[in-house]
Scaffold this motif. Structure first.
Motif, PDB file in Angstrom:
ATOM      1  N   ILE A  97      -1.080   3.028  -4.171  1.00  0.00           N
ATOM      2  CA  ILE A  97      -1.925   1.850  -3.952  1.00  0.00           C
ATOM      3  C   ILE A  97      -3.257   2.272  -3.351  1.00  0.00           C
ATOM      4  CG2 ILE A  97      -2.161  -0.286  -2.621  1.00  0.00           C
ATOM      5  CD1 ILE A  97       0.922  -0.422  -2.630  1.00  0.00           C
ATOM      6  N   LEU A  98      -4.351   1.754  -3.924  1.00  0.00           N
ATOM      7  CA  LEU A  98      -5.668   1.888  -3.311  1.00  0.00           C
ATOM      8  C   LEU A  98      -5.860   0.683  -2.413  1.00  0.00           C
ATOM      9  CD1 LEU A  98      -8.460   3.225  -3.015  1.00  0.00           C
ATOM     10  CD2 LEU A  98      -9.212   1.819  -4.958  1.00  0.00           C
ATOM     11  N   LEU A  99      -6.123   0.935  -1.122  1.00  0.00           N
ATOM     12  CA  LEU A  99      -6.320  -0.148  -0.165  1.00  0.00           C
ATOM     13  C   LEU A  99      -7.773  -0.158   0.296  1.00  0.00           C
ATOM     14  CD1 LEU A  99      -4.223  -1.958   2.072  1.00  0.00           C
ATOM     15  CD2 LEU A  99      -5.984  -0.745   3.341  1.00  0.00           C
ATOM     16  N   LEU A 100      -8.414  -1.310   0.181  1.00  0.00           N
ATOM     17  CA  LEU A 100      -9.791  -1.506   0.627  1.00  0.00           C
ATOM     18  C   LEU A 100      -9.769  -2.302   1.927  1.00  0.00           C
ATOM     19  CD1 LEU A 100     -11.243  -2.724  -2.791  1.00  0.00           C
ATOM     20  CD2 LEU A 100     -10.992  -0.391  -1.990  1.00  0.00           C
ATOM     21  N   GLY A 101     -10.596  -1.902   2.883  1.00  0.00           N
ATOM     22  CA  GLY A 101     -10.702  -2.647   4.128  1.00  0.00           C
ATOM     23  C   GLY A 101      -9.757  -2.171   5.217  1.00  0.00           C
ATOM     24  N   ALA A 102      -9.333  -0.924   5.174  1.00  0.00           N
ATOM     25  CA  ALA A 102      -8.363  -0.403   6.140  1.00  0.00           C
ATOM     26  C   ALA A 102      -8.893  -0.357   7.570  1.00  0.00           C
ATOM     27  CB  ALA A 102      -7.899   0.993   5.727  1.00  0.00           C
ATOM     28  N   THR A 103     -10.199  -0.471   7.768  1.00  0.00           N
ATOM     29  CA  THR A 103     -10.743  -0.424   9.128  1.00  0.00           C
ATOM     30  C   THR A 103     -10.835  -1.805   9.769  1.00  0.00           C
ATOM     31  OG1 THR A 103     -13.026  -0.515   8.328  1.00  0.00           O
ATOM     32  CG2 THR A 103     -12.072   1.677   8.690  1.00  0.00           C
ATOM     33  N   GLY A 104     -10.481  -2.834   9.039  1.00  0.00           N
ATOM     34  CA  GLY A 104     -10.538  -4.180   9.588  1.00  0.00           C
ATOM     35  C   GLY A 104      -9.247  -4.578  10.288  1.00  0.00           C
ATOM     36  N   ASN A 105      -9.278  -5.733  10.919  1.00  0.00           N
ATOM     37  CA  ASN A 105      -8.126  -6.249  11.643  1.00  0.00           C
ATOM     38  C   ASN A 105      -6.922  -6.398  10.716  1.00  0.00           C
ATOM     39  OD1 ASN A 105      -6.553  -7.435  13.676  1.00  0.00           O
ATOM     40  ND2 ASN A 105      -7.316  -9.469  13.201  1.00  0.00           N
ATOM     41  N   LEU A 106      -7.090  -7.083   9.621  1.00  0.00           N
ATOM     42  CA  LEU A 106      -6.003  -7.289   8.673  1.00  0.00           C
ATOM     43  C   LEU A 106      -5.680  -6.000   7.918  1.00  0.00           C
ATOM     44  CD1 LEU A 106      -4.030  -9.201   7.249  1.00  0.00           C
ATOM     45  CD2 LEU A 106      -5.896  -9.798   5.684  1.00  0.00           C
ATOM     46  N   GLY A 107      -6.696  -5.307   7.448  1.00  0.00           N
ATOM     47  CA  GLY A 107      -6.482  -4.103   6.645  1.00  0.00           C
ATOM     48  C   GLY A 107      -5.742  -3.004   7.378  1.00  0.00           C
ATOM     49  N   SER A 108      -6.009  -2.847   8.671  1.00  0.00           N
ATOM     50  CA  SER A 108      -5.307  -1.818   9.441  1.00  0.00           C
ATOM     51  C   SER A 108      -3.815  -2.151   9.532  1.00  0.00           C
ATOM     52  CB  SER A 108      -5.917  -1.669  10.832  1.00  0.00           C
ATOM     53  OG  SER A 108      -5.819  -2.865  11.571  1.00  0.00           O
ATOM     54  N   ARG A 109      -3.487  -3.413   9.622  1.00  0.00           N
ATOM     55  CA  ARG A 109      -2.087  -3.842   9.690  1.00  0.00           C
ATOM     56  C   ARG A 109      -1.402  -3.710   8.335  1.00  0.00           C
ATOM     57  NH1 ARG A 109      -2.057  -8.279  14.268  1.00  0.00           N
ATOM     58  NH2 ARG A 109      -3.958  -7.637  15.311  1.00  0.00           N
ATOM     59  N   VAL A 110      -2.121  -4.044   7.278  1.00  0.00           N
ATOM     60  CA  VAL A 110      -1.552  -3.905   5.935  1.00  0.00           C
ATOM     61  C   VAL A 110      -1.333  -2.427   5.610  1.00  0.00           C
ATOM     62  CG1 VAL A 110      -1.999  -4.273   3.464  1.00  0.00           C
ATOM     63  CG2 VAL A 110      -2.453  -6.106   5.104  1.00  0.00           C
ATOM     64  N   THR A 111      -2.266  -1.571   6.015  1.00  0.00           N
ATOM     65  CA  THR A 111      -2.099  -0.132   5.805  1.00  0.00           C
ATOM     66  C   THR A 111      -0.796   0.338   6.437  1.00  0.00           C
ATOM     67  OG1 THR A 111      -4.497   0.201   5.820  1.00  0.00           O
ATOM     68  CG2 THR A 111      -3.122   2.146   6.181  1.00  0.00           C
ATOM     69  N   ALA A 112      -0.585  -0.016   7.700  1.00  0.00           N
ATOM     70  CA  ALA A 112       0.635   0.389   8.408  1.00  0.00           C
ATOM     71  C   ALA A 112       1.881  -0.169   7.730  1.00  0.00           C
ATOM     72  CB  ALA A 112       0.565  -0.055   9.863  1.00  0.00           C
ATOM     73  N   ALA A 113       1.833  -1.421   7.286  1.00  0.00           N
ATOM     74  CA  ALA A 113       2.992  -2.045   6.643  1.00  0.00           C
ATOM     75  C   ALA A 113       3.338  -1.361   5.321  1.00  0.00           C
ATOM     76  CB  ALA A 113       2.725  -3.533   6.415  1.00  0.00           C
ATOM     77  N   LEU A 114       2.330  -1.040   4.519  1.00  0.00           N
ATOM     78  CA  LEU A 114       2.585  -0.369   3.238  1.00  0.00           C
ATOM     79  C   LEU A 114       3.188   1.014   3.451  1.00  0.00           C
ATOM     80  CD1 LEU A 114      -0.669  -1.359   1.295  1.00  0.00           C
ATOM     81  CD2 LEU A 114       1.636  -2.295   0.959  1.00  0.00           C
ATOM     82  N   VAL A 115       2.619   1.763   4.386  1.00  0.00           N
ATOM     83  CA  VAL A 115       3.128   3.107   4.669  1.00  0.00           C
ATOM     84  C   VAL A 115       4.549   3.022   5.229  1.00  0.00           C
ATOM     85  CG1 VAL A 115       2.819   5.146   6.141  1.00  0.00           C
ATOM     86  CG2 VAL A 115       0.860   4.171   4.926  1.00  0.00           C
ATOM     87  N   ALA A 116       4.805   2.046   6.104  1.00  0.00           N
ATOM     88  CA  ALA A 116       6.140   1.887   6.694  1.00  0.00           C
ATOM     89  C   ALA A 116       7.195   1.589   5.631  1.00  0.00           C
ATOM     90  CB  ALA A 116       6.129   0.773   7.737  1.00  0.00           C
ATOM     91  N   ARG A 117       6.779   0.991   4.535  1.00  0.00           N
ATOM     92  CA  ARG A 117       7.702   0.684   3.442  1.00  0.00           C
ATOM     93  C   ARG A 117       7.835   1.842   2.451  1.00  0.00           C
ATOM     94  NH1 ARG A 117       6.284  -3.479   5.917  1.00  0.00           N
ATOM     95  NH2 ARG A 117       7.395  -5.423   5.978  1.00  0.00           N
ATOM     96  N   GLY A 118       7.212   2.947   2.798  1.00  0.00           N
ATOM     97  CA  GLY A 118       7.362   4.142   1.970  1.00  0.00           C
ATOM     98  C   GLY A 118       6.453   4.203   0.760  1.00  0.00           C
TER      99      GLY A 118
END
Length: 158
Positions: A7-28
């Motif tokens: 997955i390409l994730l845009l906005g990883a430095t934002g409030n929501l994007g940083s949380r989505v990044t962690a959630a995606l990685v946590a799901r493997g």
């Protein structure tokens, strides 16, 4: 439909994007992030989380079609998640429509180049940038002055 392999994730430095990044990685899931500033990313995400990313594409804007398309191709992404904000400093330029267009066009172009359908894309956030129905194009934030004030509270530069 199977989950995307990368997955390409845009906005990883934002409030929501940083949380989505962690959630995606946590799901493997395998995650590539596209950010304007790698330095900012390193101040927001934990080093262990950054180490689990497939790649960091830095120095790119989410609304730059060629950057989005290149990141998808270079890292064999088969889906895009955009948490990129809808405003850029100094909070005068609305960019959500540009981001949506870049991601949508990139997803279609890469899908065609691969001989298949467009890539899957999810857009998260940007409520205030939506057009209020029946108004001839007025955006929701124009009807919610308190939203605009509260949305950017604490984001003013000193």
């Amino acid at each position: 439909m199977p989950p995307p392999s990368s997955i390409l994730l845009l906005g990883a430095t934002g409030n929501l994007g940083s949380r989505v990044t962690a959630a995606l990685v946590a799901r493997g899931l395998t995650v590539v992030v596209l950010v304007r500033s790698e330095d900012k990313l390193r101040t927001i995400l934990h080093p262990d989380l950054i180490a689990r990313l497939r790649a960091v594409v830095a120095g790119a804007d989410a609304h730059d079609l060629s950057a989005v398309e290149r990141a998808i191709q270079d890292h064999a992404c088969d889906a895009v998640v955009s948490c990129a904000g809808n405003m850029e400093l100094p909070w005068r330029t609305q960019t959500l429509a540009l981001i949506v267009r870049a991601v949508a066009d990139g997803a279609v172009r890469v899908g065609k180049a691969r001989g298949g359908p467009p890539l899957r894309a999810w857009f998260i956030g940007g409520l205030g940038s939506l057009v209020y129905p029946g108004t001839g194009g007025e955006q929701i934030h124009n009807y919610m002055p308190a939203w605009t004030t509260n949305h950017h509270r604490g984001t003013d530069l000193p």
